[in-house]
Design a protein around this motif. Structure first.
Motif, short mmCIF file in Angstrom:
data_model
loop_
_atom_site.label_atom_id
_atom_site.label_comp_id
_atom_site.label_asym_id
_atom_site.label_seq_id
_atom_site.Cartn_x
_atom_site.Cartn_y
_atom_site.Cartn_z
N PHE A 160 0.83 -1.21 0.00
CA PHE A 160 0.00 0.00 0.00
C PHE A 160 0.86 1.25 0.00
CE2 PHE A 160 -1.06 3.27 3.16
CZ PHE A 160 -2.06 3.96 2.47
N ASP A 161 1.90 1.27 0.82
CA ASP A 161 2.75 2.45 0.93
C ASP A 161 3.39 2.79 -0.41
OD1 ASP A 161 4.08 4.43 2.80
OD2 ASP A 161 5.84 3.47 1.92
N GLN A 162 3.87 1.76 -1.10
CA GLN A 162 4.45 2.00 -2.42
C GLN A 162 3.38 2.52 -3.39
OE1 GLN A 162 5.31 -1.45 -4.82
NE2 GLN A 162 7.13 -0.49 -5.72
N ALA A 163 2.20 1.90 -3.36
CA ALA A 163 1.15 2.26 -4.30
C ALA A 163 0.62 3.67 -4.05
CB ALA A 163 0.01 1.25 -4.21
N VAL A 164 0.37 4.01 -2.79
CA VAL A 164 -0.26 5.31 -2.52
C VAL A 164 0.69 6.46 -2.86
CG1 VAL A 164 0.41 5.65 -0.08
CG2 VAL A 164 -1.82 6.44 -0.90
N HIS A 165 2.00 6.26 -2.70
CA HIS A 165 2.92 7.32 -3.07
C HIS A 165 3.02 7.48 -4.59
CE1 HIS A 165 4.19 7.14 1.18
NE2 HIS A 165 4.39 8.42 0.98
N ARG A 166 2.80 6.42 -5.31
CA ARG A 166 2.73 6.56 -6.77
C ARG A 166 1.47 7.33 -7.17
NH1 ARG A 166 5.46 1.50 -9.97
NH2 ARG A 166 7.25 1.25 -8.61
N LEU A 167 0.40 7.09 -6.45
CA LEU A 167 -0.82 7.87 -6.70
C LEU A 167 -0.58 9.34 -6.41
CD1 LEU A 167 -3.47 5.48 -5.10
CD2 LEU A 167 -3.15 5.90 -7.55
N GLY A 206 -9.28 4.99 4.60
CA GLY A 206 -10.69 5.35 4.74
C GLY A 206 -11.18 6.22 3.61
N ALA A 207 -10.42 6.27 2.50
CA ALA A 207 -10.79 7.13 1.37
C ALA A 207 -10.44 6.41 0.07
CB ALA A 207 -10.06 8.46 1.45
N PRO A 208 -11.08 6.76 -1.03
CA PRO A 208 -10.73 6.18 -2.33
C PRO A 208 -9.38 6.71 -2.81
CG PRO A 208 -12.38 7.89 -2.61
CD PRO A 208 -12.22 7.70 -1.14
N PRO A 209 -8.77 6.06 -3.80
CA PRO A 209 -7.44 6.48 -4.27
C PRO A 209 -7.35 7.95 -4.66
CG PRO A 209 -7.96 4.32 -5.16
CD PRO A 209 -9.20 4.81 -4.46
N THR A 210 -8.37 8.49 -5.33
CA THR A 210 -8.30 9.89 -5.76
C THR A 210 -8.23 10.85 -4.57
OG1 THR A 210 -10.72 9.85 -5.95
CG2 THR A 210 -9.44 9.53 -7.97
N ALA A 211 -8.92 10.53 -3.49
CA ALA A 211 -8.88 11.38 -2.30
C ALA A 211 -7.59 11.16 -1.52
CB ALA A 211 -10.09 11.10 -1.42
N ALA A 212 -7.15 9.91 -1.42
CA ALA A 212 -5.92 9.62 -0.68
C ALA A 212 -4.72 10.32 -1.30
CB ALA A 212 -5.69 8.11 -0.63
N ALA A 213 -4.72 10.45 -2.63
CA ALA A 213 -3.59 11.06 -3.32
C ALA A 213 -3.38 12.52 -2.96
CB ALA A 213 -3.78 10.92 -4.84
N SER A 214 -4.38 13.18 -2.39
CA SER A 214 -4.26 14.60 -2.04
C SER A 214 -4.06 14.82 -0.55
CB SER A 214 -5.51 15.35 -2.50
OG SER A 214 -6.67 14.88 -1.83
N GLU A 215 -3.84 13.75 0.22
CA GLU A 215 -3.63 13.89 1.66
C GLU A 215 -2.33 14.65 1.94
OE1 GLU A 215 -5.41 13.08 4.20
OE2 GLU A 215 -6.87 11.58 3.53
N PRO A 216 -2.35 15.75 2.70
CA PRO A 216 -1.12 16.49 3.02
C PRO A 216 -0.06 15.63 3.69
CG PRO A 216 -3.04 17.79 3.60
CD PRO A 216 -3.54 16.43 3.24
N TRP A 217 -0.49 14.70 4.57
CA TRP A 217 0.46 13.83 5.27
C TRP A 217 1.31 13.04 4.29
CZ3 TRP A 217 1.19 13.05 10.60
CH2 TRP A 217 1.91 11.91 10.97
N LEU A 218 0.69 12.61 3.17
CA LEU A 218 1.41 11.85 2.15
C LEU A 218 2.17 12.76 1.20
CD1 LEU A 218 -1.39 9.26 1.30
CD2 LEU A 218 0.68 8.84 2.64
N ALA A 219 1.56 13.90 0.84
CA ALA A 219 2.18 14.80 -0.12
C ALA A 219 3.51 15.36 0.39
CB ALA A 219 1.23 15.94 -0.46
N ALA A 220 3.66 15.46 1.72
CA ALA A 220 4.89 16.01 2.29
C ALA A 220 6.03 14.99 2.34
CB ALA A 220 4.62 16.52 3.71
N ASP A 221 5.73 13.72 2.10
CA ASP A 221 6.73 12.68 2.29
C ASP A 221 7.95 12.81 1.40
OD1 ASP A 221 5.31 11.56 4.31
OD2 ASP A 221 4.90 9.65 3.33
N ALA A 222 7.77 13.24 0.15
CA ALA A 222 8.91 13.33 -0.77
C ALA A 222 9.95 14.30 -0.25
CB ALA A 222 8.43 13.74 -2.16
N ALA A 223 9.51 15.37 0.42
CA ALA A 223 10.44 16.35 0.99
C ALA A 223 10.95 15.90 2.35
CB ALA A 223 9.76 17.71 1.11
#
Length: 282
Positions: free
Chosen positions: A219-226, A256-273
């Motif tokens: 999941f972690d690999q997949a959601v970051h690709r999203l 708790g959210a579909p892929p399109t919503a999960a892809a915009s989570e700030p917690w995930l979006a900050a991970d690359a930095a």
């Protein structure tokens, strides 16, 4: 080090700091966060294949809404099997630490099986040492000083004799290396254990079953690709899901959210930095 800025919400900007060099303890990574804003910041913490420790050193505690109920604390610990939880604060200044589950037991002094899916205050594990660390972080003038303080604290907290079974450690490494695709029966056979023994020892020491660990890593690999903008169908095929609906099921199970919503989570979006050495994932 330069702050890395990104939008956490319309009313808050993230400043993210990274240590200039690797920590002294293998299996540990950390990042500094400062989130400014005049109104309350609300974040959803998303499960990740590492134990999460956060130490807030500003003057405003965190309000945490977890599965076990609300917590108001200046620090938190979340194991591998936590569910999504909400963090509320007017502003945040903290050091977040990611611990490999293999080093979390000797550092925290608690088998992850006992932590389970709970999110708890770090004070519950470290007692008075937690406010002392917060005070030192608060008075430190630079992020390098803060990272050094955390590094020293983690090294001094290593508990001799509290180690993960070599077979469990090997199985975890295989799960991560295979991006969650390793079969539990194969891992047990190669380790010379029965499937039941692998299941039991892995769960008691790391806090989740080998199967769940594989799901979490994949999941972690997949959601970051999203998050990076890849199409769900492409992500499902590349990450080993049976089909797109299988990906959809796992993303919803962990966020708790579909892929399109999960892809915009700030917690995930900050991970690359925040976690570039991990590429934003395990």
């Amino acid at each position: 080090m330069r702050p890395v800025r990104g939008k956490a919400s319309p009313t808050a900007a993230w400043e993210i700091e990274r240590p200039a060099r690797a920590t002294a303890l293998p299996g540990v990574d950390m990042a500094g966060f400062r989130i400014r804003g005049d109104s309350s910041v609300q974040l959803r913490a998303i499960p990740h294949p590492a134990v999460t420790v956060a130490v807030e050193f500003g003057d405003r505690p965190l309000d945490i809404d977890g599965a076990a109920g609300p917590i108001r604390s200046d620090s938190l610990v979340a194991g591998l099997s936590f569910s999504v939880f909400q963090i509320h604060a007017e502003a945040i200044e903290c050091v977040q630490i990611r611990l490999s589950p293999l080093v979390a037991y000797p550092v925290l002094g608690l088998p992850l099986g006992e932590l389970g899916a709970s999110v708890i205050a770090l004070d519950d594990l470290w007692g008075r040492d937690t406010p002392r660390l917060r005070e030192r972080l608060h008075h430190a003038r630079t992020w390098p000083e803060r990272f050094a303080l955390v590094d020293t604290e983690l090294l001094t907290r290593l508990h001799a004799g509290r180690v993960t079974d070599p077979e469990v450690a090997w199985a975890w490494h295989q799960i991560v290396a295979s991006h969650g695709r390793a079969r539990v029966s194969d891992l047990a056979a190669r380790a010379g254990w029965s499937r039941q023994r692998m299941w039991s020892r892995f769960g008691s020491q790391l806090g989740l079953t080998p199967k769940r660990a594989g799901m979490l890593v994949r999941f972690d690999q997949a959601v970051h690709r999203l998050v990076q903008g890849h199409a769900p169908a492409q992500v499902a095929a590349e990450c080993g899901y049976a089909d797109q609906s299988h990906l959809h099921h796992d993303v919803r199970a962990f966020t708790g959210a579909p892929p399109t919503a999960a892809a915009s989570e700030p917690w995930l979006a900050a991970d690359a930095a925040a976690w570039p050495a991990q590429g934003g994932s395990a």
